[in-house]
Write an enzyme that holds these catalytic residues in place. Structure first.
Site, PDB file in Angstrom:
ATOM      1  N   SER A  99       0.993  -1.422  -0.095  1.00 59.64           N
ATOM      2  CA  SER A  99      -0.052  -0.038   0.226  1.00 59.64           C
ATOM      3  C   SER A  99       0.887   1.327  -0.026  1.00 59.64           C
ATOM      4  O   SER A  99       1.883   1.153   0.467  1.00 59.64           O
ATOM      5  CB  SER A  99      -1.080   0.056   1.237  1.00 59.64           C
ATOM      6  OG  SER A  99      -1.759  -1.091   1.081  1.00 59.64           O
TER       7      SER A  99
HETATM    8  N1  SAH Z   1      -2.006  -4.377   3.566  1.00 60.94           N
HETATM    9  C1  SAH Z   1      -0.916  -4.604   2.257  1.00 60.94           C
HETATM   10  C2  SAH Z   1      -1.533  -4.528   0.967  1.00 60.94           C
HETATM   11  C3  SAH Z   1      -2.611  -5.474   0.706  1.00 60.94           C
HETATM   12  S1  SAH Z   1      -2.683  -5.566  -0.792  1.00 60.94           S
HETATM   13  C4  SAH Z   1       0.191  -3.836   2.669  1.00 60.94           C
HETATM   14  O1  SAH Z   1       0.345  -3.489   3.943  1.00 60.94           O
HETATM   15  O2  SAH Z   1       0.844  -3.400   1.868  1.00 60.94           O
HETATM   16  C5  SAH Z   1      -4.300  -6.544  -0.910  1.00 60.94           C
HETATM   17  C6  SAH Z   1      -4.457  -7.931  -0.400  1.00 60.94           C
HETATM   18  O3  SAH Z   1      -5.455  -8.503  -0.258  1.00 60.94           O
HETATM   19  C7  SAH Z   1      -3.575  -8.967  -1.190  1.00 60.94           C
HETATM   20  O4  SAH Z   1      -2.425  -9.434  -0.542  1.00 60.94           O
HETATM   21  C8  SAH Z   1      -4.555  -9.871  -1.479  1.00 60.94           C
HETATM   22  O5  SAH Z   1      -4.227 -11.355  -1.590  1.00 60.94           O
HETATM   23  C9  SAH Z   1      -5.552  -9.753  -0.597  1.00 60.94           C
HETATM   24  N2  SAH Z   1      -7.093 -10.264  -0.619  1.00 60.94           N
HETATM   25  C10 SAH Z   1      -7.764  -9.992  -1.591  1.00 60.94           C
HETATM   26  N3  SAH Z   1      -9.018 -10.591  -1.470  1.00 60.94           N
HETATM   27  C11 SAH Z   1      -9.125 -11.001  -0.103  1.00 60.94           C
HETATM   28  C12 SAH Z   1      -9.931 -11.730   0.478  1.00 60.94           C
HETATM   29  N4  SAH Z   1     -11.244 -12.258   0.175  1.00 60.94           N
HETATM   30  N5  SAH Z   1      -9.553 -12.074   1.889  1.00 60.94           N
HETATM   31  C13 SAH Z   1      -8.207 -12.002   2.261  1.00 60.94           C
HETATM   32  N6  SAH Z   1      -7.640 -11.211   1.603  1.00 60.94           N
HETATM   33  C14 SAH Z   1      -7.716 -10.877   0.352  1.00 60.94           C
END
Ligand code: SAH
Length: 217
Positions: A68
């Site tokens: 992020s």
């Molecule tokens: N929080 C992270 C960025 C996350 S990117 C950071 O600190 O940089 C979004 C994440 O959400 C991805 O890893 C993806 O695999 C996850 N994701 C997407 N759909 C999801 C779901 N239904 N349940 C859990 N994780 C999910």
């Protein structure tokens, strides 16, 4: 140069510059700024991208996912601060584990879940190596939340859903808040705060997150 810190001495200074830019752009909570200053973001991305880790950008982490944007990480923290003492916090969407590490500096306990087992296990190994003991990871689908660890004083979702996953409401403590991006093409951050059996809803700023997908991977 020391392998553990990757960029050696300079990363402390570049990280501080990143934090100062976040302050200029409107992040006001000192505890949040301090938390971002404590987490070595360059250790959450591929070595090839480490030199860009303190730019105000999101960066690829594989599997079509991103780390992020630091501003968004800070903003999500700000939105859950101040309402209640942050005891146990749930993050949905661990990715590389960066937001979870930042959260662990403002909450007593962080549980972070991801649907992608590969991303999850590398985040788990990374944080363990770095000594983050207040963060636990679980392979789970965010649409269901994590009922066996509920209630949470805050839940944040770092992927955008077309609508709010209903299961999450019942997993908040009284006074707890749920902050998540909602929308497909155009997304808005929404905050729900629980008061007994009712919830107040507040629409916050426009955002851009990867989609919240369905099922485990
Ligand atoms: N929080 C992270 C960025 C996350 S990117 C950071 O600190 O940089 C979004 C994440 O959400 C991805 O890893 C993806 O695999 C996850 N994701 C997407 N759909 C999801 C779901 N239904 N349940 C859990 N994780 C999910």
């Amino acid at each position: 140069m020391n392998n553990d810190t990757g960029l050696g001495m300079t990363s402390d200074r570049t990280r501080l510059r990143m934090v100062e830019r976040l302050r200029e752009q409107g992040i006001r909570d000192e505890e949040v700024l301090l938390a971002l200053n404590k987490v070595p973001r360059h250790l959450f991305v591929d070595e090839a991208l480490a030199s860009r880790a303190y730019e105000l950008v999101s960066l690829p982490i594989g599997y079509g996912q991103t780390i992020s944007h630091p501003f968004m990480v800070a903003r999500l923290c700000e939105h859950i601060m101040g309402d209640v003492q942050l005891d146990r916090v749930l993050e949905i969407g661990s990715g590389c584990g960066y937001q979870a590490a930042v959260l662990s500096h403002i909450a007593n306990e962080v549980i972070s879940i991801d649907r992608n087992v590969q991303l999850l296990s590398s985040a788990r190994i990374r944080l363990k190596k770095m000594g983050y003991r207040r963060v636990r990871f679980r392979h789970a689908d965010g649409w269901q939340g994590l009922s066996d660890k509920a209630p949470f004083s805050a839940i944040i979702v770092t992927a955008a859903a077309p609508e709010v996953p209903d299961a999450l409401f019942g997993q908040l403590t009284n006074g707890g808040s749920l902050v998540l991006p909602i929308g497909v093409d155009s997304q808005k951050l929404i905050k729900f705060t629980r008061s007994g059996d009712s919830f107040t809803e507040k629409t916050l700023e426009g955002v851009k997150f990867v989609p919240l997908l369905h099922g485990l991977a």
